[in-house]
Design a protein around this motif. Structure first.
Motif, PDB file in Angstrom:
ATOM      1  N   PRO A 168      42.133  61.934  -8.489  1.00 30.76           N
ATOM      2  CA  PRO A 168      41.702  63.246  -9.002  1.00 30.76           C
ATOM      3  C   PRO A 168      42.918  64.088  -9.384  1.00 30.76           C
ATOM      4  O   PRO A 168      44.032  63.892  -8.907  1.00 30.76           O
ATOM      5  N   VAL A 169      42.657  65.045 -10.270  1.00 29.15           N
ATOM      6  CA  VAL A 169      43.743  65.932 -10.707  1.00 29.15           C
ATOM      7  C   VAL A 169      44.317  66.689  -9.523  1.00 29.15           C
ATOM      8  O   VAL A 169      45.527  66.958  -9.447  1.00 29.15           O
ATOM      9  N   ASN A 193      37.961  67.806 -10.779  1.00 35.51           N
ATOM     10  CA  ASN A 193      37.415  66.534 -10.341  1.00 35.51           C
ATOM     11  C   ASN A 193      37.654  65.423 -11.355  1.00 35.51           C
ATOM     12  O   ASN A 193      37.141  64.317 -11.191  1.00 35.51           O
ATOM     13  N   HIS A 194      38.422  65.769 -12.420  1.00 33.08           N
ATOM     14  CA  HIS A 194      38.712  64.762 -13.439  1.00 33.08           C
ATOM     15  C   HIS A 194      39.621  63.682 -12.840  1.00 33.08           C
ATOM     16  O   HIS A 194      40.566  63.976 -12.111  1.00 33.08           O
ATOM     17  N   ILE A 216      42.337  60.713 -13.098  1.00 32.40           N
ATOM     18  CA  ILE A 216      43.437  60.189 -13.912  1.00 32.40           C
ATOM     19  C   ILE A 216      44.065  59.026 -13.157  1.00 32.40           C
ATOM     20  O   ILE A 216      44.585  59.202 -12.046  1.00 32.40           O
TER      21      ILE A 216
END
Length: 365
Positions: free
Chosen positions: A9-10, A2-3, A5
């Motif tokens: 999201p990834v 759920n990071h 960038i």
């Protein structure tokens, strides 16, 4: 996972990467399948358009496919407008470059097949080479202008600037451009082609190469003669390869001692000799003149070939048979001669000795 960038999201980045790889690999696989199928059909039945298509598709660049894959993956992401614009422009530029590569390789393949099919016609092969070169230059020029327009460059101003610069360059390179246009005239009008034997002023030889600036001729002595195309077209060119027949005129002089019946029979005898040779058309044989020191005949015939060796063989045989015929008829060839008559000059009478006068003798005594 759920990071976030760059606002995505990834997971979305991984999906985009997989989509990019899948699109690039899929396009490469489609290209390979098409090339194999077209090549197999070409092997079964020779086809020039299919050969050109195979050459064009085989030149597909993997980098272009990768850029298209990245564009497909980027479409699944939420990117800033500038980034999206950059990627789209890069994809369009890649497609245009790939189209230029396809066209360039297709033209090269067409030119190679043309040379192979027209090996017996160097004129058409030379024309095809020049036309292919011009088409490739035009293709890349159009593609470069389209790429610049896609990148936001005002090509109207650029074209106008190129036009002004082109005028300045043309004025500075008049001789080079003159040779270039003369080369196009040679290619299109075909006063001669590669392999022709030509005579230009006092030089003669076989044409080896017709370039953009010069034409190279291999002389009979073995050296290479280089003409500028513009100067060559200003000269009178004798193309001996296109000669259909040779007109031969030669004279014959017999002695004044030859009797009149033999003189009357000689034209018919010479005609029989000349007309009996292969590839020869007899024209005429006449008693031409009777000035000192001989009776003169003139003979004209045509040799229906441009081969110089055949012409010399025919001429040699005619001369030998005429010599034999004259010997049989007892006719002597006239030779330059002068007759000098010497006349006896009578001796001059001796002068009388003067006698002295009588009155002078008395005076002396």
């Amino acid at each position: 996972m759920n990071h976030i960038i760059l606002g995505n999201p990834v997971t979305d980045w991984l999906i985009a990467l997989l989509a990019a790889v899948a699109v690039a690999a899929g396009l490469d696989a489609v290209k390979s399948i098409l090339v194999r199928r077209i090549r197999s059909r070409t092997a079964e039945r020779a086809s020039r358009p299919r050969g050109v298509l195979v050459a064009a598709l085989s030149s597909t660049r993997l980098l272009v496919l990768a850029i298209l894959g990245l564009y497909a993956g980027a479409s699944l992401l939420t990117l800033p407008d500038k980034a999206q614009l950059f990627i789209s422009r890069a994809a369009i530029a890649a497609i245009l470059v790939q189209c230029a590569i396809w066209g360039d390789h297709g033209l090269r393949s067409w030119l190679a097949s043309t040379r192979a099919q027209q090996a017996d016609d160097p004129g058409r092969a030379t024309s095809s080479a020049a036309i292919g070169f011009l088409l490739r230059v035009l293709l890349w020029a159009v593609v470069v202008l389209m790429i610049l327009d896609n990148l936001g460059v005002d090509i109207t101003t650029l074209v106008a600037s190129l036009g002004i610069g082109g005028i300045a360059v043309a004025l500075a390179m008049q001789s080079i451009l003159g040779d270039l246009f003369a080369s196009l005239s040679i290619v299109l009008d075909k006063p001669f082609v590669t392999g022709d034997f030509i005579i230009v002023d006092n030089a003669m030889g076989t044409v080896e190469h017709v370039g953009l600036k010069t034409t190279r001729v291999r002389s009979l002595g073995g050296e290479q003669i280089v003409f500028s195309n513009a100067a060559l077209l200003k000269s009178r060119i004798h193309n001996l390869r296109r000669m259909e027949a040779r007109r031969v005129v030669f004279g014959l002089e017999v002695s004044h001692e030859t009797p009149e019946p033999t003189l009357r029979a000689l034209p018919g005898l010479i005609e029989a000799i000349v007309a009996g040779q292969p590839q020869v058309r007899f024209d005429r044989a006449h008693f031409k003149g009777m000035a000192a020191p001989a009776f003169s005949y003139e003979v004209v015939y045509f040799v229906d070939t441009a081969d110089y060796r055949v012409f010399m063989d025919v001429q040699q045989e005619i001369y030998l048979r005429i010599v034999a015929m004259l010997a049989e008829q007892g006719v002597r060839l006239a030779l330059p001669a002068q007759t000098v008559h010497l006349a006896r000059v009578p001796a001059a009478p001796q002068a009388a000795v003067p006698q002295p006068l009588p009155h002078l003798e008395k005076a002396a005594a």
